[in-house]
Write a protein that holds these residues in place. Structure first.
Motif, PDB file in Angstrom:
ATOM      1  N   ASP A  26      47.700  49.628  26.461  1.00  0.00           N
ATOM      2  CA  ASP A  26      47.388  48.241  26.062  1.00  0.00           C
ATOM      3  C   ASP A  26      46.908  47.441  27.281  1.00  0.00           C
ATOM      4  O   ASP A  26      45.981  46.636  27.186  1.00  0.00           O
ATOM      5  N   ALA A  27      47.566  47.679  28.408  1.00  0.00           N
ATOM      6  CA  ALA A  27      47.186  46.938  29.617  1.00  0.00           C
ATOM      7  C   ALA A  27      45.748  47.270  30.006  1.00  0.00           C
ATOM      8  O   ALA A  27      44.923  46.366  30.218  1.00  0.00           O
ATOM      9  N   PHE A  28      45.430  48.560  30.080  1.00  0.00           N
ATOM     10  CA  PHE A  28      44.069  48.952  30.486  1.00  0.00           C
ATOM     11  C   PHE A  28      43.036  48.428  29.483  1.00  0.00           C
ATOM     12  O   PHE A  28      41.968  47.954  29.871  1.00  0.00           O
ATOM     13  N   SER A  29      43.351  48.511  28.187  1.00  0.00           N
ATOM     14  CA  SER A  29      42.385  48.061  27.168  1.00  0.00           C
ATOM     15  C   SER A  29      42.092  46.577  27.345  1.00  0.00           C
ATOM     16  O   SER A  29      40.934  46.144  27.338  1.00  0.00           O
ATOM     17  N   GLU A  30      43.168  45.800  27.503  1.00  0.00           N
ATOM     18  CA  GLU A  30      42.961  44.353  27.632  1.00  0.00           C
ATOM     19  C   GLU A  30      42.167  44.020  28.894  1.00  0.00           C
ATOM     20  O   GLU A  30      41.208  43.237  28.860  1.00  0.00           O
ATOM     21  N   ILE A  31      42.563  44.640  30.004  1.00  0.00           N
ATOM     22  CA  ILE A  31      41.934  44.316  31.294  1.00  0.00           C
ATOM     23  C   ILE A  31      40.433  44.615  31.245  1.00  0.00           C
ATOM     24  O   ILE A  31      39.600  43.772  31.611  1.00  0.00           O
ATOM     25  N   VAL A  32      40.104  45.807  30.785  1.00  0.00           N
ATOM     26  CA  VAL A  32      38.689  46.204  30.810  1.00  0.00           C
ATOM     27  C   VAL A  32      37.879  45.346  29.829  1.00  0.00           C
ATOM     28  O   VAL A  32      36.763  44.917  30.138  1.00  0.00           O
ATOM     29  N   ALA A  33      38.460  45.053  28.675  1.00  0.00           N
ATOM     30  CA  ALA A  33      37.742  44.192  27.712  1.00  0.00           C
ATOM     31  C   ALA A  33      37.507  42.806  28.322  1.00  0.00           C
ATOM     32  O   ALA A  33      36.415  42.233  28.219  1.00  0.00           O
ATOM     33  N   LYS A  34      38.515  42.271  28.977  1.00  0.00           N
ATOM     34  CA  LYS A  34      38.395  40.937  29.580  1.00  0.00           C
ATOM     35  C   LYS A  34      37.357  40.934  30.706  1.00  0.00           C
ATOM     36  O   LYS A  34      36.502  40.057  30.775  1.00  0.00           O
ATOM     37  N   PHE A  35      37.450  41.925  31.595  1.00  0.00           N
ATOM     38  CA  PHE A  35      36.494  41.987  32.705  1.00  0.00           C
ATOM     39  C   PHE A  35      35.074  42.061  32.165  1.00  0.00           C
ATOM     40  O   PHE A  35      34.169  41.372  32.631  1.00  0.00           O
ATOM     41  N   SER A  67      33.896  41.149  29.244  1.00  0.00           N
ATOM     42  CA  SER A  67      33.405  39.953  28.544  1.00  0.00           C
ATOM     43  C   SER A  67      33.154  38.805  29.542  1.00  0.00           C
ATOM     44  O   SER A  67      32.178  38.063  29.410  1.00  0.00           O
ATOM     45  N   ILE A  68      33.995  38.694  30.555  1.00  0.00           N
ATOM     46  CA  ILE A  68      33.768  37.638  31.562  1.00  0.00           C
ATOM     47  C   ILE A  68      32.473  37.919  32.330  1.00  0.00           C
ATOM     48  O   ILE A  68      31.666  37.020  32.587  1.00  0.00           O
ATOM     49  N   HIS A  81      29.459  35.349  32.440  1.00  0.00           N
ATOM     50  CA  HIS A  81      29.201  34.614  33.686  1.00  0.00           C
ATOM     51  C   HIS A  81      28.466  35.420  34.739  1.00  0.00           C
ATOM     52  O   HIS A  81      28.298  34.950  35.868  1.00  0.00           O
ATOM     53  N   GLY A  82      28.083  36.626  34.429  1.00  0.00           N
ATOM     54  CA  GLY A  82      27.391  37.463  35.428  1.00  0.00           C
ATOM     55  C   GLY A  82      28.357  38.413  36.114  1.00  0.00           C
ATOM     56  O   GLY A  82      29.565  38.156  36.169  1.00  0.00           O
ATOM     57  N   LYS A  83      27.798  39.500  36.634  1.00  0.00           N
ATOM     58  CA  LYS A  83      28.623  40.573  37.235  1.00  0.00           C
ATOM     59  C   LYS A  83      29.515  40.041  38.356  1.00  0.00           C
ATOM     60  O   LYS A  83      30.667  40.434  38.493  1.00  0.00           O
ATOM     61  N   ASN A  84      28.947  39.142  39.173  1.00  0.00           N
ATOM     62  CA  ASN A  84      29.678  38.702  40.358  1.00  0.00           C
ATOM     63  C   ASN A  84      30.758  37.667  40.058  1.00  0.00           C
ATOM     64  O   ASN A  84      31.435  37.195  40.979  1.00  0.00           O
ATOM     65  N   SER A  85      30.932  37.327  38.791  1.00  0.00           N
ATOM     66  CA  SER A  85      32.008  36.396  38.459  1.00  0.00           C
ATOM     67  C   SER A  85      33.368  37.091  38.557  1.00  0.00           C
ATOM     68  O   SER A  85      34.405  36.445  38.546  1.00  0.00           O
ATOM     69  N   LEU A  86      33.347  38.425  38.654  1.00  0.00           N
ATOM     70  CA  LEU A  86      34.584  39.188  38.865  1.00  0.00           C
ATOM     71  C   LEU A  86      34.707  39.466  40.365  1.00  0.00           C
ATOM     72  O   LEU A  86      33.742  39.913  40.989  1.00  0.00           O
ATOM     73  N   ALA A  87      35.872  39.175  40.931  1.00  0.00           N
ATOM     74  CA  ALA A  87      36.077  39.441  42.358  1.00  0.00           C
ATOM     75  C   ALA A  87      37.234  40.400  42.541  1.00  0.00           C
ATOM     76  O   ALA A  87      38.068  40.580  41.642  1.00  0.00           O
ATOM     77  N   GLN A 112      46.296  27.634  44.510  1.00  0.00           N
ATOM     78  CA  GLN A 112      45.679  26.703  43.535  1.00  0.00           C
ATOM     79  C   GLN A 112      44.466  27.334  42.879  1.00  0.00           C
ATOM     80  O   GLN A 112      44.242  27.210  41.675  1.00  0.00           O
ATOM     81  N   ALA A 113      43.674  28.017  43.681  1.00  0.00           N
ATOM     82  CA  ALA A 113      42.467  28.647  43.156  1.00  0.00           C
ATOM     83  C   ALA A 113      42.829  29.715  42.125  1.00  0.00           C
ATOM     84  O   ALA A 113      42.232  29.787  41.045  1.00  0.00           O
ATOM     85  N   PHE A 114      43.848  30.531  42.434  1.00  0.00           N
ATOM     86  CA  PHE A 114      44.243  31.600  41.507  1.00  0.00           C
ATOM     87  C   PHE A 114      44.727  31.010  40.183  1.00  0.00           C
ATOM     88  O   PHE A 114      44.474  31.555  39.113  1.00  0.00           O
ATOM     89  N   ALA A 115      45.437  29.864  40.287  1.00  0.00           N
ATOM     90  CA  ALA A 115      45.952  29.236  39.070  1.00  0.00           C
ATOM     91  C   ALA A 115      44.807  28.798  38.153  1.00  0.00           C
ATOM     92  O   ALA A 115      44.981  28.698  36.937  1.00  0.00           O
ATOM     93  N   GLY A 116      43.637  28.555  38.729  1.00  0.00           N
ATOM     94  CA  GLY A 116      42.505  28.086  37.924  1.00  0.00           C
ATOM     95  C   GLY A 116      41.589  29.193  37.419  1.00  0.00           C
ATOM     96  O   GLY A 116      40.592  28.914  36.740  1.00  0.00           O
ATOM     97  N   LEU A 117      41.895  30.445  37.728  1.00  0.00           N
ATOM     98  CA  LEU A 117      41.028  31.546  37.271  1.00  0.00           C
ATOM     99  C   LEU A 117      41.117  31.737  35.761  1.00  0.00           C
ATOM    100  O   LEU A 117      42.143  31.451  35.149  1.00  0.00           O
ATOM    101  N   ASP A 118      40.038  32.252  35.170  1.00  0.00           N
ATOM    102  CA  ASP A 118      40.085  32.558  33.742  1.00  0.00           C
ATOM    103  C   ASP A 118      40.973  33.766  33.465  1.00  0.00           C
ATOM    104  O   ASP A 118      41.633  33.856  32.430  1.00  0.00           O
ATOM    105  N   TYR A 119      40.974  34.714  34.418  1.00  0.00           N
ATOM    106  CA  TYR A 119      41.740  35.933  34.188  1.00  0.00           C
ATOM    107  C   TYR A 119      42.019  36.618  35.509  1.00  0.00           C
ATOM    108  O   TYR A 119      41.139  36.694  36.370  1.00  0.00           O
ATOM    109  N   MET A 120      43.250  37.098  35.681  1.00  0.00           N
ATOM    110  CA  MET A 120      43.595  37.761  36.955  1.00  0.00           C
ATOM    111  C   MET A 120      44.502  38.966  36.707  1.00  0.00           C
ATOM    112  O   MET A 120      45.376  38.937  35.833  1.00  0.00           O
ATOM    113  N   VAL A 121      44.256  40.005  37.474  1.00  0.00           N
ATOM    114  CA  VAL A 121      45.050  41.232  37.387  1.00  0.00           C
ATOM    115  C   VAL A 121      45.514  41.581  38.790  1.00  0.00           C
ATOM    116  O   VAL A 121      44.781  41.371  39.759  1.00  0.00           O
TER     117      VAL A 121
END
Ligand SMILES: Nc1nc2c(c(=O)[nH]1)N[C@H]1C(S)=C(S)[C@@H](COP(=O)(O)OP(=O)(O)OC[C@H]3O[C@@H](n4cnc5c(=O)[nH]c(N)nc54)[C@H](O)[C@@H]3O)O[C@H]1N2
Ligand SMILES: Nc1nc2c(c(=O)[nH]1)N[C@H]1C(S)=C(S)[C@@H](COP(=O)(O)OP(=O)(O)OC[C@H]3O[C@@H](n4cnc5c(=O)[nH]c(N)nc54)[C@H](O)[C@@H]3O)O[C@H]1N2
Ligand code: SF4
Ligand SMILES: [Mo]
Length: 719
Positions: free
Chosen positions: A90-99, A101-102, A106-112, A418-427
């Motif tokens: 479940d964890a892997f499915s959610e993470i990969v789906a979220k990455f 879709s984001i 928002h473009g490839k580089n929106s994931l860091a 503060q920045a991390f708290a504002g992310l759309d998604y973090m793993v």
């Protein structure tokens, strides 16, 4: 598993296991006696050919990390009602789906991605990060390297043609060691893998050699040395230039066997002319005659080496310092020869496939907001917060951290929180719910320490001796546990849509390791994984040998002594000489310090390491304190341009006037974390004071040293 003969007779159920400690860079061999799944004892392995029985107190904590009740073992997910365990699938499915879709939105580089220090201490991570990073398909990659040794890589890249071609001091044969901004007696050596540094330093002295330490603090290393010179923070480039000046002035340039391998000597001569000891003395805070004597001592020694580390690299002139350190070693005839700065030839050779004339990525891209340079596949971590918080095209919206705790380890750590708290998604791939991972939506915990197999890919490349050793896992992991490398591999496979039955999925760290050993420099002599399994104490290959002519990767096969990137950076240094006086609002310069019983931010959950007096104190020069009316043990507020903390004062004469120090790696006082032992001795975070806008402009490395701060007494109520 190997049975110790003496124990085999009396306690047949006890076994002895040999492995390398992987906490710091020293690669100490350990002997671990265990029974079933319990560790009975951990001590230095006398038969390890490299460490010969040495270990520090942190090795014993390997047991604590193994048994730690707080350590995560299965994935957890943040929900409205708190953290909840979820299945790996479940964890892997959610993470990969979220990455996905984001990235689509928002473009490839929106994931860091941020990679922390333990990745360099893990065989599996070191090998599986490459495909993992590729699968994320983002340019926004960050790591702790840019809060640490980036200037070493940049200097090596431009001078020798490969960022990993970093010279190490031949401590075991040198007659004179100049240590600039390193405290190896406490850190156990960095970019210099040398178990039992104290023993190796004493051996220099026993053979009639000399050690000089240049540091704003009289450290434990300085106390063992023959001479200690206080230097003003961040002024090392001037000292190095003055030493280089003396070499030319005394007509003592000696390139030895590198005579035909060096380019740019005249340019260096011209540059150094301006920086006489007289000119730099008042800037560095060391008088001219002492600088001259230092140069003479180095020149008169049969062999000598200048070794610069964190004090020289995590400052605003890190790139220049590491360049000039190499220059000094080269022009004094102390390069690529015994007793000088030398290059290891590791059995797993990271440069094996590195082509000659390889074009470097330095500056190929720049960060969106501050235009800091890209290098070696990543951007400086000092820019991470602003890249998350500044709106606009290319803004970072999601993040994955792997074995890193930047909220405590990166400059302006509180801003990163503060920045991390504002992310759309973090793993986070991490073993603790800590100051960084508490912002994640999902935490994926890998196995760690004695549960993992180990081989030091990186630290063999920075080792003062060529040795080789493989450590099997001591304990099998539980059925529902995964190794970090399995986690990284699973995410890559799902990001790339690779089928579960693809042959690639069968690759393990051991398969790659065996292949690299066989194809490496000692492959023809029978080096292989099996050979290492048959030799559990490790194998000694021998002392470092001159090898630069074969290993250098510049296009023309020559050392570039005067690369343009460094000469272009000189006006910035020159400006310091004419700078108007310091900002009076922040009259002190803050530096960090390392402690014997903690490693960065993460080992503080070991009760045996944390017990005793609170070590997270502000050390301040007694005279300075006296002038401010501050007394031993009082609470003071330390403030910088970006933050403030309250901390207890310890007065000492071991620190230069005008300089104060706080240990790095502390501040486990935050809500919502699960490190219950660390919370009993939380300390404060120095990185709530360090300023992400202070970097070495050339390399982008964080400039922790010399952070301007003010100090005021906290007045108790009722006084
Ligand atoms: N002011 C100041 N700041 C500094 C420094 C300084 O001298 N002064 N030093 C800098 C240096 S040199 C460095 S290297 C950086 C370090 O910076 P980071 O790497 O960000 O910090 P660490 O404390 O090493 O973080 C390690 C993280 O990995 C987790 N961890 C530990 N073992 C494992 C494991 O086996 N697997 C996984 N997945 N996770 C694990 C820990 O829980 C922790 O979250 O800090 C830098 N920050
Ligand atoms: N016990 C322990 N061991 C560790 C670690 C740990 O946290 N604890 N961390 C590990 C890691 S990740 C690393 S990178 C290594 C680092 O290994 P080292 O570089 O040996 O360790 P530091 O203590 O950071 O040493 C830096 C020294 O530079 C001095 N300094 C500060 N500013 C300046 C300056 O401007 N100029 C000069 N000349 N000196 C300056 C400081 O006083 C300090 O003594 O240690 C590793 N080993
Ligand atoms: S010096 Fe480093 S490698 Fe050696 S025992 Fe201590 S932590 Fe482990
Ligand atoms: Mo580090």
């Amino acid at each position: 598993m190997f049975t110790h003969p003496s124990q085999a007779i009396y306690m047949s159920e006890m076994n002895t296991h040999y492995r390398n400690c992987n906490i710091c860079e020293a690669m100490c061999g350990l002997e671990i006696v265990h029974q079933d799944k319990q560790i009975i004892s951990i001590k230095g392995d006398q038969l390890d050919p490299f460490s010969q029985g040495y270990n520090c107190p942190k090795a014993l904590a390997l047991e604590d990390f193994y048994t730690d009740k707080d350590r995560l073992k299965t994935p957890i997910k943040r929900t409205a009602s708190g953290w909840q365990a979820i299945s790996w699938d479940d964890a892997f499915s959610e993470i990969v789906a979220k990455f996905k879709s984001i990235q689509q939105q928002h473009g490839k580089n929106s994931l860091a991605v941020y990679l922390g220090n333990p990745n360099a201490h893990s065989l599996g991570n070191a090998l599986f990060l490459k495909p993992f990073l590729k699968s994320l398909s983002t340019i926004n990659r960050f790591s702790s390297a840019s809060a640490d040794q980036l200037p070493h890589h940049v200097a090596a890249n431009f001078m020798f043609g490969a960022g990993m071609l970093i010279p190490v001091p031949d401590i075991d044969r040198t007659d004179f060691m100049l240590i600039i901004g390193a405290n190896p007696v406490v850190s156990n050596g960095s970019m210099m893998t040398a178990p039992n540094v104290i023993g190796r330093m004493k051996a220099i002295q026993q053979r009639g050699g000399k050690i000089v330490v240049v540091d704003p603090r009289r450290t434990r290393t300085a106390k063992i040395a023959d001479q200690h010179l206080f230097i003003r923070p961040e002024k090392d480039a001037f000292l190095l230039l003055a030493l280089i000046h003396c070499v030319f002035e005394r007509n003592k340039v000696n390139l030895g066997h590198l005579e035909h391998l060096v380019e740019g000597l005249d340019d260096v001569a011209k540059l150094a002319k301006t920086y006489s000891p007289d000119v730099v003395a008042s800037i560095v805070g060391i008088d001219a005659s002492t600088i001259c004597t230092l140069a003479d001592d180095m020149l008169l020694a049969d062999s000598a080496v200048c070794y610069s580390r964190m004090g020289a690299s995590t400052q605003t002139f890190g790139g220049l310092c590491l360049w000039l350190t190499n220059v000094l070693n080269i022009i004094t005839g102390n390069f690529d020869r015994p007793g000088g700065a030398m290059f290891p030839q590791p059995a797993f050779d990271l440069l094996r496939n590195h082509q000659v004339g390889h074009k470097s990525s330095f500056g190929q891209h720049q960060t969106r907001v501050r235009k800091l340079p890209f290098f070696n596949g990543e951007f400086p971590v000092a820019s991470l917060a602003e890249e998350i918080q500044t709106p606009g095209e290319g803004q970072i919206k999601s993040l994955i951290t792997v074995a890193g705790n930047p909220v405590l380890s990166a400059p302006s750590g509180h801003q990163l929180a503060q920045a991390f708290a504002g992310l759309d998604y973090m793993v986070s791939v991490d073993i603790y719910l800590n100051e960084t991972t508490k912002y994640a939506d999902i935490i994926l915990p890998g196995t760690t320490g004695v549960e993992n197999s180990h081989f030091d890919i990186f630290f063999n490349s920075f080792s003062v001796r060529n040795t080789v050793k493989y450590s099997a896992p001591l304990f099998e992991k539980q059925v529902d546990q995964r190794s970090d490398w399995q986690i990284l591999k699973e995410i890559s496979a799902r990001m790339f849509n690779i089928a579960a039955d693809d042959p690639m999925q069968k690759i393990t760290p051991e398969i790659i390791l065996d292949m690299e050993l066989k194809q490496g420099p000692y492959g023809e002599q029978g080096m292989s994984l099996q050979r290492l399994i048959d030799n559990p104490h490790g194998i000694d290959i021998g002392p470092l040998m001159p090898c630069l002519a074969e290993r250098i990767k510049t296009a023309n096969g020559k050392i570039d002594l005067f690369p343009q990137v460094f000469s272009d950076d000189l006006p910035r240094l020159q400006a310091v000489m004419t700078a108007v006086s310091r900002d009076l609002a922040y009259p002190f310069e803050l530096i960090g310090r390392r402690l014997v019983k903690s490693h960065n931010t993460w080992t503080q959950n070991s009760a045996r390491l944390i017990k005793g007096k609170n070590p997270c104190t502000l050390e301040m020069n007694s005279q300075d304190a006296h002038q401010l009316g501050i007394e031993q043990g009082q609470l003071v507020t330390v403030s910088s341009a970006v933050g403030q903390i309250d901390i207890e004062v310890v007065l000492t004469d071991d620190i230069q006037a005008g300089v104060v120090t706080i240990p790095q790696g502390w501040g486990h006082n935050q809500q919502g974390t699960n490190m219950s032992v660390a919370a009993t001795q939380p300390g404060v975070s120095i990185n709530d004071l360090t300023d992400a806008s202070r970097v070495d402009k050339l390399t982008g490395n964080a400039a922790f040293n010399g952070t301007p701060v003010a100090i005021t007494l906290v007045l108790k109520e009722g006084r």
